[in-house]
Structure formats: C-alpha cells, structure tokens
Scaffold this motif. Sequence first.
Motif, PDB file in Angstrom:
ATOM      1  N   ASP A 142      -3.908  14.517 -13.170  1.00 40.45           N
ATOM      2  CA  ASP A 142      -3.027  14.958 -14.248  1.00 40.45           C
ATOM      3  C   ASP A 142      -1.605  15.194 -13.753  1.00 40.45           C
ATOM      4  N   PHE A 143      -1.202  14.376 -12.781  1.00 39.93           N
ATOM      5  CA  PHE A 143       0.148  14.491 -12.228  1.00 39.93           C
ATOM      6  C   PHE A 143       0.599  13.126 -11.727  1.00 39.93           C
ATOM      7  N   PRO A 144       1.909  12.918 -11.594  1.00 36.42           N
ATOM      8  CA  PRO A 144       2.398  11.684 -10.984  1.00 36.42           C
ATOM      9  C   PRO A 144       2.098  11.691  -9.492  1.00 36.42           C
ATOM     10  N   ILE A 145       1.950  10.540  -8.918  1.00 35.39           N
ATOM     11  CA  ILE A 145       1.703  10.428  -7.475  1.00 35.39           C
ATOM     12  C   ILE A 145       2.973   9.971  -6.781  1.00 35.39           C
ATOM     13  N   ALA A 146       3.462  10.801  -5.863  1.00 31.36           N
ATOM     14  CA  ALA A 146       4.590  10.409  -5.020  1.00 31.36           C
ATOM     15  C   ALA A 146       4.046   9.466  -3.959  1.00 31.36           C
ATOM     16  N   ALA A 147       4.635   8.285  -3.824  1.00 27.89           N
ATOM     17  CA  ALA A 147       4.035   7.305  -2.912  1.00 27.89           C
ATOM     18  C   ALA A 147       5.046   6.310  -2.376  1.00 27.89           C
ATOM     19  N   PRO A 148       5.569   6.537  -1.172  1.00 29.05           N
ATOM     20  CA  PRO A 148       6.293   5.480  -0.469  1.00 29.05           C
ATOM     21  C   PRO A 148       5.283   4.553   0.191  1.00 29.05           C
ATOM     22  N   SER A 149       5.747   3.547   0.905  1.00 32.44           N
ATOM     23  CA  SER A 149       4.832   2.636   1.586  1.00 32.44           C
ATOM     24  C   SER A 149       4.066   3.379   2.686  1.00 32.44           C
ATOM     25  N   ALA A 150       2.815   2.967   2.882  1.00 30.91           N
ATOM     26  CA  ALA A 150       1.910   3.677   3.794  1.00 30.91           C
ATOM     27  C   ALA A 150       2.068   3.168   5.224  1.00 30.91           C
ATOM     28  N   ASN A 151       3.220   3.466   5.809  1.00 33.48           N
ATOM     29  CA  ASN A 151       3.523   3.017   7.164  1.00 33.48           C
ATOM     30  C   ASN A 151       4.398   4.041   7.861  1.00 33.48           C
ATOM     31  N   ILE A 152       4.644   3.827   9.146  1.00 36.60           N
ATOM     32  CA  ILE A 152       5.635   4.630   9.860  1.00 36.60           C
ATOM     33  C   ILE A 152       7.009   4.228   9.344  1.00 36.60           C
ATOM     34  N   TYR A 182       0.847  -1.199   0.000  1.00 34.55           N
ATOM     35  CA  TYR A 182       0.000   0.000   0.000  1.00 34.55           C
ATOM     36  C   TYR A 182       0.880   1.246   0.000  1.00 34.55           C
ATOM     37  N   GLY A 183       0.483   2.238  -0.798  1.00 34.33           N
ATOM     38  CA  GLY A 183       1.246   3.468  -0.907  1.00 34.33           C
ATOM     39  C   GLY A 183       0.573   4.626  -0.187  1.00 34.33           C
ATOM     40  N   LEU A 184       1.389   5.551   0.290  1.00 33.67           N
ATOM     41  CA  LEU A 184       0.911   6.795   0.895  1.00 33.67           C
ATOM     42  C   LEU A 184       1.120   7.884  -0.146  1.00 33.67           C
ATOM     43  N   GLY A 185       0.041   8.281  -0.814  1.00 39.12           N
ATOM     44  CA  GLY A 185       0.172   9.072  -2.028  1.00 39.12           C
ATOM     45  C   GLY A 185      -0.187  10.535  -1.895  1.00 39.12           C
ATOM     46  N   ALA A 186       0.536  11.370  -2.654  1.00 41.84           N
ATOM     47  CA  ALA A 186       0.263  12.809  -2.759  1.00 41.84           C
ATOM     48  C   ALA A 186       0.692  13.262  -4.145  1.00 41.84           C
ATOM     49  N   ASN A 187       0.259  14.446  -4.531  1.00 38.28           N
ATOM     50  CA  ASN A 187       0.655  15.045  -5.810  1.00 38.28           C
ATOM     51  C   ASN A 187       2.170  15.171  -5.855  1.00 38.28           C
ATOM     52  N   GLY A 188       2.809  14.428  -6.745  1.00 36.30           N
ATOM     53  CA  GLY A 188       4.262  14.393  -6.798  1.00 36.30           C
ATOM     54  C   GLY A 188       4.916  15.642  -7.334  1.00 36.30           C
ATOM     55  N   LEU A 189       4.122  16.578  -7.850  1.00 32.66           N
ATOM     56  CA  LEU A 189       4.662  17.852  -8.346  1.00 32.66           C
ATOM     57  C   LEU A 189       4.355  19.003  -7.400  1.00 32.66           C
ATOM     58  N   ASN A 190       3.727  18.706  -6.275  1.00 30.04           N
ATOM     59  CA  ASN A 190       3.353  19.700  -5.277  1.00 30.04           C
ATOM     60  C   ASN A 190       4.233  19.507  -4.046  1.00 30.04           C
ATOM     61  N   SER A 191       5.204  20.390  -3.851  1.00 32.74           N
ATOM     62  CA  SER A 191       6.188  20.232  -2.776  1.00 32.74           C
ATOM     63  C   SER A 191       5.538  20.178  -1.396  1.00 32.74           C
ATOM     64  N   ILE A 192       4.515  20.984  -1.190  1.00 31.56           N
ATOM     65  CA  ILE A 192       3.855  21.008   0.118  1.00 31.56           C
ATOM     66  C   ILE A 192       3.133  19.692   0.371  1.00 31.56           C
ATOM     67  N   ALA A 193       2.462  19.168  -0.664  1.00 26.51           N
ATOM     68  CA  ALA A 193       1.767  17.893  -0.522  1.00 26.51           C
ATOM     69  C   ALA A 193       2.757  16.772  -0.215  1.00 26.51           C
ATOM     70  N   VAL A 194       3.892  16.767  -0.896  1.00 24.00           N
ATOM     71  CA  VAL A 194       4.909  15.739  -0.658  1.00 24.00           C
ATOM     72  C   VAL A 194       5.487  15.863   0.749  1.00 24.00           C
ATOM     73  N   ALA A 195       5.641  17.097   1.225  1.00 22.85           N
ATOM     74  CA  ALA A 195       6.154  17.307   2.587  1.00 22.85           C
ATOM     75  C   ALA A 195       5.248  16.645   3.630  1.00 22.85           C
ATOM     76  N   LYS A 196       3.947  16.596   3.344  1.00 22.19           N
ATOM     77  CA  LYS A 196       3.006  15.947   4.272  1.00 22.19           C
ATOM     78  C   LYS A 196       3.313  14.460   4.402  1.00 22.19           C
ATOM     79  N   ILE A 197       3.766  13.832   3.310  1.00 23.39           N
ATOM     80  CA  ILE A 197       4.136  12.412   3.370  1.00 23.39           C
ATOM     81  C   ILE A 197       5.259  12.201   4.374  1.00 23.39           C
ATOM     82  N   PHE A 198       6.290  13.032   4.288  1.00 21.30           N
ATOM     83  CA  PHE A 198       7.427  12.911   5.209  1.00 21.30           C
ATOM     84  C   PHE A 198       6.965  13.079   6.663  1.00 21.30           C
ATOM     85  N   GLU A 199       6.056  14.025   6.886  1.00 25.19           N
ATOM     86  CA  GLU A 199       5.569  14.287   8.240  1.00 25.19           C
ATOM     87  C   GLU A 199       4.754  13.110   8.765  1.00 25.19           C
TER      88      GLU A 199
END
Length: 323
Positions: free
Chosen positions: A132-142, A33-50
């Motif tokens: 209309d964008f790639p999805i940045a998605a690492p695994s959906a876990n801690i 399972y992936g934890l996905g966000a807009n891969g071209l949106n820096s703020i959205a990707v930052a939420k993944i890291f958080e």
Amino acid sequence: MAQILKPTKETIKIAVDILKNGGVIAFPTETVYGLGANGLNSIAVAKIFEIKNRPFFDPIILHIGKKEDVKKLWKEINERAEKLIEKFWPGPLTIILPKTEIVPYIVTSGLETVAVRMPSHPVALEILEKVDFPIAAPSANIFGRLSPTEAIHVEKQIGNKIEIIIDGGKCPVGIESTVIDLTTQENIILRPGGIPKEEIEKVIGEVKIIKRSEKILSPGQLPYHYSPKTPLKILRNYKEVKKGIKAGLLAFKEAKEKEKFVKIEVLSEKGDLIEAASNFFSLLHKLDNAGLDIIYAEPVPEEGLGIAIMDRLYKAESSTGLR
C-alpha cells in the motif's frame, strides 16, 4: 548470499512481507532490475543508499502499481503529464512534478519535486499491487556500475547485502526509463531512456534533452555512470585499437577486423536499436567478466533508442578516463 527466487505466489508474498517490514529486495522491471524499499519509509530508503554506496544527492524514482496513485505523490498533474501517462504508462517513462508532503526528502535528495513511473513488468506490478505504498527503486547494482538486466547480475554485485532477488528473467527493454521534467513550461528530458524523444514529441510537442546540469534533478545525470570495471573506449576508428592487449568489442551490427579482438559481442545483427537496447547491459556484463584489458564499443546511430545507448556509452567512457 541472497536467495534467487522464481516468482510464485509464495515468493511474491515473501518479497511483499520484507518490503512491509522496512526491508530491501531486488525485483525485475521491464527496464532493469530494481533495488526496492518502501518509498514512504525514510529508514528503508536509507538502506538503499547504503547497499548501493549511492550518494545522497542523487534522487530515487518512486514506482507505483496504479495510475491514480500519483495523486498521493504529486501536488498537481498538468495536462502534459496526463497525456504522457495515458500513452506510455505502464512503461519506461518517468515523470517529474512537484511532490506532496508524504514523500520523504531522502527520496528526492532534498528537492521539492519527485520522479514517478509505473513499470509494465508483470512481476513488478504484482508486487506493487500487494503493498500500500510506492516502491523507491534505483537499479540493483553498486552505484556507477553496469545496470543489471538479469538476476545473476544483481547477485554478483550486491547479493551479499540483500535477502532475496526475484528472478523475472531478462529485462525486455534492457535500458533505464526516460526521465522527463514537466515542472516548467518546457518539456525537458533529463535522462534519455526506454521511450525515444521522438515518440514523446508526438504526444506533447517539442522536447529538449539536457545533457549536463549544475543541479542533479534526476537519476542518471551524473557524468560518471553505467560503468564496467574494465576500461571502455568508444571506437571511432579501428586504427585506434591497441596491439598486444586483450581487447573486446561491443559491435553494433557486424564486427570488422575481428582478429584484433579476443571477445566480440554484437548488439543487433539487424541494426535494430530496440534489440540493441535490450541487449546492451547484458552484453557489457559478458565483456566485463571476460578478463579483458579494454572494451571497445562501436557507436550506434543517435536516433530513437540510440540516444539512450550513446548516453550510457559516453558516461562509461568518461568514468575510465580514456576519452
């Protein structure tokens, strides 16, 4: 807590709307399972890291819904990449090449290269086709914990941090994608995964596997990763099993000396490495939630998908300090 939603026309629209508005969702792929966000949106990707507590020096893979989408993300596509895309996409293979300017540096952890793959799971593809964008998605876990191969695994780890989890059932491959770096003349696997080295070599020739690198170029390269909360030790000899403790066993084909263990899970009674990879994280989750003092894991043959399984076991063992 996050809503766990079955994939329907309505729930897919909810997921797509969240992504388009800069939010984060969990969704199934054929690997985990992936934890996905807009891969071209820096703020959205930052939420993944958080959400994951993920270190910013660990790059994230971009997922696409159509093969031609890579033209927007890579500066150029060499012949080796073209051959691998033709053979293995959609599927569990991630390719690294120099990035274009539209890819934010937060995705690549400051690198000039970006990792891209096209998943084969129908739910993932449906979501990707509607944005209309790639999805940045690492695994959906801690970060550093066991990868999720079922929606419930996601809910238990990060369900309080996201809105929805799209439940596409158990991930069929069950282990992360193979990551290959094609930025030099050599073909270098940075992370063994769902496509065996031998299959890749049939397409592009000799491939090397790099087990440790001074610079993190790909997800899954850190020495401590894929870890259960319960200490794990690779079982090289049954005499190593400690007495007087609650021990669990992750067996490959058939458990021996069963009396030494209070809980046993078997990866594949047939000794099938594909089946073993599919069951790997799911069975480790079961053992991790069984209130054990230690998990012993039998080694599997280091060939084909067995290389990827052992890569995860070595890293899980390293993180517990039991080597």
